[in-house]
Design an enzyme around this catalytic site. Sequence first.
Site, short mmCIF file in Angstrom:
data_model
loop_
_atom_site.label_atom_id
_atom_site.label_comp_id
_atom_site.label_asym_id
_atom_site.label_seq_id
_atom_site.Cartn_x
_atom_site.Cartn_y
_atom_site.Cartn_z
N ASP A 1 -0.29 7.25 -14.92
CA ASP A 1 -0.83 5.90 -14.73
C ASP A 1 -1.94 5.58 -15.73
O ASP A 1 -2.17 4.42 -16.09
CB ASP A 1 -1.42 5.74 -13.31
N ASP B 1 -9.55 4.22 -13.09
CA ASP B 1 -8.82 2.99 -12.81
C ASP B 1 -9.46 1.71 -13.36
O ASP B 1 -8.89 0.63 -13.20
CB ASP B 1 -8.61 2.83 -11.29
N1 GLY Z 1 -2.05 4.00 -9.92
C1 GLY Z 1 -1.70 4.40 -8.62
C2 GLY Z 1 -0.29 4.11 -8.27
O1 GLY Z 1 0.52 3.77 -9.09
O2 GLY Z 1 0.01 4.22 -7.09
#
Ligand code: GLY
Length: 423
Positions: A184, A119
Amino acid sequence: MKNKLKLMLLGLAFSLTAGAQDVAKEKAFIKDNMTFAAQQYAMMMKTPAQGKDGKAVMPHTMRKDGKVSKGSIYLWTAGFFPGSLWYLADYTGDKALKDSALVYTTYMEPAKTFTSNHDIGFMMYCSYGNANRFAPQPAYEDILTQSARSLCTRFHANTGVIQSWNGFRSWHGDKVYNYPVIIDNMMNLELLFHVAKVTGDDSFRKVAVSHAETTMKNQIRKDYSHFHVVYYDKETGAPIKGETSQGYADNSCWSRGQSWGIYGFTMCYRETGDKRFLKTAQGMADFYLDHPNLPSDKVALWDFNAWEEGYVPGVRSRASITPILYRDASAAACTASALLELSTYVKGSKSKKYFDGAVQILHSLGSPAYRAKLGENANFILMHSVGAIPHGSEIDVPLTYADYYFIEALHRYNRLLDGKPLF
Ligand code: GLY
């Protein structure tokens, strides 16, 4: 430069076809929403920026008692609040907002060495990436470069992808997969493209391109929906299986994942000029906009296939005990921002479709159906987002990233109306 020219022409074309009055109306719409956002966030900044342990915390969502819930700088959402402040500061020209953006960005610096998941692109590019864009400093480039290095520690050449999480326990039982990649992750690549350009070190770009190509091959379906999660065999590099963590079912289309894909592949086209990425971005955008289950306000249900025949949640997933078809404003906001950019890379009716789709989403989100009242909603801008229904968490709440992409999209819309390049 070519893109800059296209964007200027698009702005001009909009001005000519829409007429000066409509442009003035749209500019007033943007101003109303950006002013509101700045007012809400001024109140947000009166809440403590440090937790009980004295460490910085960032707005994340709203608790059941209506108060803001904040998380540490190592939470994936930590960079969105400073990023939103940068967009608001740039739009308003307000010096105090700029100073605040700087303060909140600075809190993020220790996260540059974070390697526990993928992330860091969200965390550092939304904060320091925007700081560097609107108030460049050589020190910011060093922080971004360190962040890109941290992200690349999760790339393994035999898989060709960056490992998102260290492991994920399938909703179907106790099986834990050790090399999960989630859609993501496409959003983290922007950091790598940027650092490759600044440092001249092409290895960052190679990682980004490899990740995007491999994701395109293994994670995007023929109808341009996606698997939320694909598990890889770390030794052989082979994709094992597509499942879901945050969507309704393995074969369904989780709305925010779709928006990550539209945004991510549009950005990859911007950075590479590779037409396959453009085709993928368009396919994913068309899937969203043309889907029969998309409500008329174009704010997607949390999953395009929730409760449809042929889609079955895993036995451990709480999706099967959540019958309400919640909307996800965060998916809509991210899609709107992506569509505005995508509209500048295609021509004619396609460009108009993406542009109009984005504008309609923005008007829906800016309406009382989604936009909070002043002083309410724990000082977030938008209501009605969904974090993770299968986990039973953050359902029908404000989320900092819904606000971020709404503000970013308004900022982009404003630049397009002014005939200015997006970047
Ligand atoms: N990246 C985590 C979400 O979209 O919840």
